[in-house]
Design a protein around this motif. Sequence first.
Motif: not given
Length: 612
Positions: A173-191
Amino acid sequence: MTAKDDPIIGIDLGTTNSLVAICDEKGSRILKDGESNLIPSVLVFNELGKVLAVGHRAKTLKSLDPKRVLYSVKRLLGKGKKDLAALPFKLPFDFSPSTDEVIRIQVGAEKYSPIELSAEILKRCKFIAENALGRPLKKAVVTVPAYFNDSQRSATAMAGKLAGLQVVRILNEPTAAALAYGFGQSSQEDSKIIAVYDFGGGTFDISILKVTGKIFEVLSTDGDTLLGGDDLDHAIAEYLEKKSNASPCTEEDRVLLLSQAENIKKALSVETKVAVQLQWAQKLQWSGQITRDEINAVMKSVIERTLSSCKNALKAANLTIADVNEIVMVGGSTRVPLVRSLVKEFFKKTPNTSLNPDEVVALGAAIQASILSGETTDALLLDVVPLSLGLETMGGVVSKIIPRNSTIPCAASEMFTTYADNQTAVDLHILQGERELVKDCRSLGKFKLRIPPGPAGLPKIEVKFLMDANGILQVKAIDKKTGESAVLEVSPSFGLSDAEVESMLQAAFENAQRDFAERQLIEAKNQARALIQATEKSLINPLLDAPFRAVQEQKIRPVVKALKIDLESAALEIILTRVKELDFITQELAQAILNRSVSSHLTQQSIESISG
Ligand code: AMP
């Protein structure tokens, strides 16, 4: 086939409400059930025990015989009967007695497992989505809390299957929420470190995620399964009782007061003051104005309890507040302005609140679905294995194949062989836990692989552990010689409560030193036994001539005898020294056998070449 031909829906299978969403060329959006986005996770049955209604209609029929209304089934999903006693609350269901570990709820003449009940909710989600999209659907991404263990995840996937849906991914669920906010969709490697603060009606969860490029890792989770918006309502109701100097007498009046408390709470999320007319027992009990500040003072201590969970989660992830880059808010209770301001004060950062907190998980699930169907650009979502997974080996020792905290999906394999001559089967025992010995770990299941009889140590058995992206474990054993194989999938009836996971980790930590010593001793004994067996076999090797054998016997037999005695009682050091001694003393014998077998092989060859 294109993604358009076979769309995948995203489902937030919730304890109180569920939602279904799709992400297509119009973006990610909730598929409505009539006017409402939320599908109550409520089921109503007829007198015979057959499902009468699920969702909104079930909620309107809730006043029927309470024995025919089921809710909160997610709290039972993937759990065994022994977990019932450990639940921190009592669900007023008719749990059916049975000899196995599976929970079944009696409704009329029928019995239902939590998997079957969840399947009914998923069927309802599927139906609503098919109605909204005007086409049949076969696949879904379903979300689960990040702390769900293997059994709870398998149970969720199984519920999907029963509902006629292929669950292509179980998503946290938290991963889904973060995805909805657009996180994890960049190809940049920084954490980036993201704290997902999920405050619902009955539960609170905090998850600390690390997103590197398109990869998500759950670093830690914490929370309280008994803390939610309901507690805010109770605190407000208590305040209203004091303020009005009146108390409800009946259960019905109490429910009325609670619902007025909830309405006041909701109104004060938008307004700074509201006019209130408190009513129960068919009469006006109090009227006046209530301000947001007044209610804030009442709610503060409840909300502060969520912050101590946040502290724990950060500590478990070995991070400080300064490491957190983003805060994502999920759940209806995050609409309360005081929740937002206290979270901001705690993390020293403004949380992300632009999306509807009820919908954010389902929207993220739909985004993940579209990634999987190829509709959106690729992204990889990874979680971690909560407890190590391994196999029983000789002497009751666990050989860990997938270590705890490995990122999933993951696979690992190891080669094993037999310990005794002419074994016709290999027993495989799958274990979970951090301890060194089988007796201290949790058994996930056993299976057998048939093999043709042969000398010990000759068969090559490859055992592959595969944990898929949904956290479901498959173990496969393959006889490399015959190609025969056997497979085991971990069954959800092996439920583990959260408290058990915690106590297993604690026990491993406390016993680490003693376990390690015990394991070393067992391994030394295994090594000694194998050496004794090989030595005794060598001493009767027909390639040896009698005088040489006699000399070797005289030299070696006493050491073998001494090692056998040591095996009964001696300490690790003594056994290891004796093993070394036997190893050294048998070198001449081993060399002689090797020489004789090579020369016999050569002789054989030359005779064959002459006669050929
Ligand atoms: P969830 O379980 O995420 O659906 O959250 C439900 C909880 O959110 C309930 O306790 C509701 O009272 C609470 N909630 C919903 N809307 C609001 C609002 N506008 N202000 C405060 N609390 C709300």
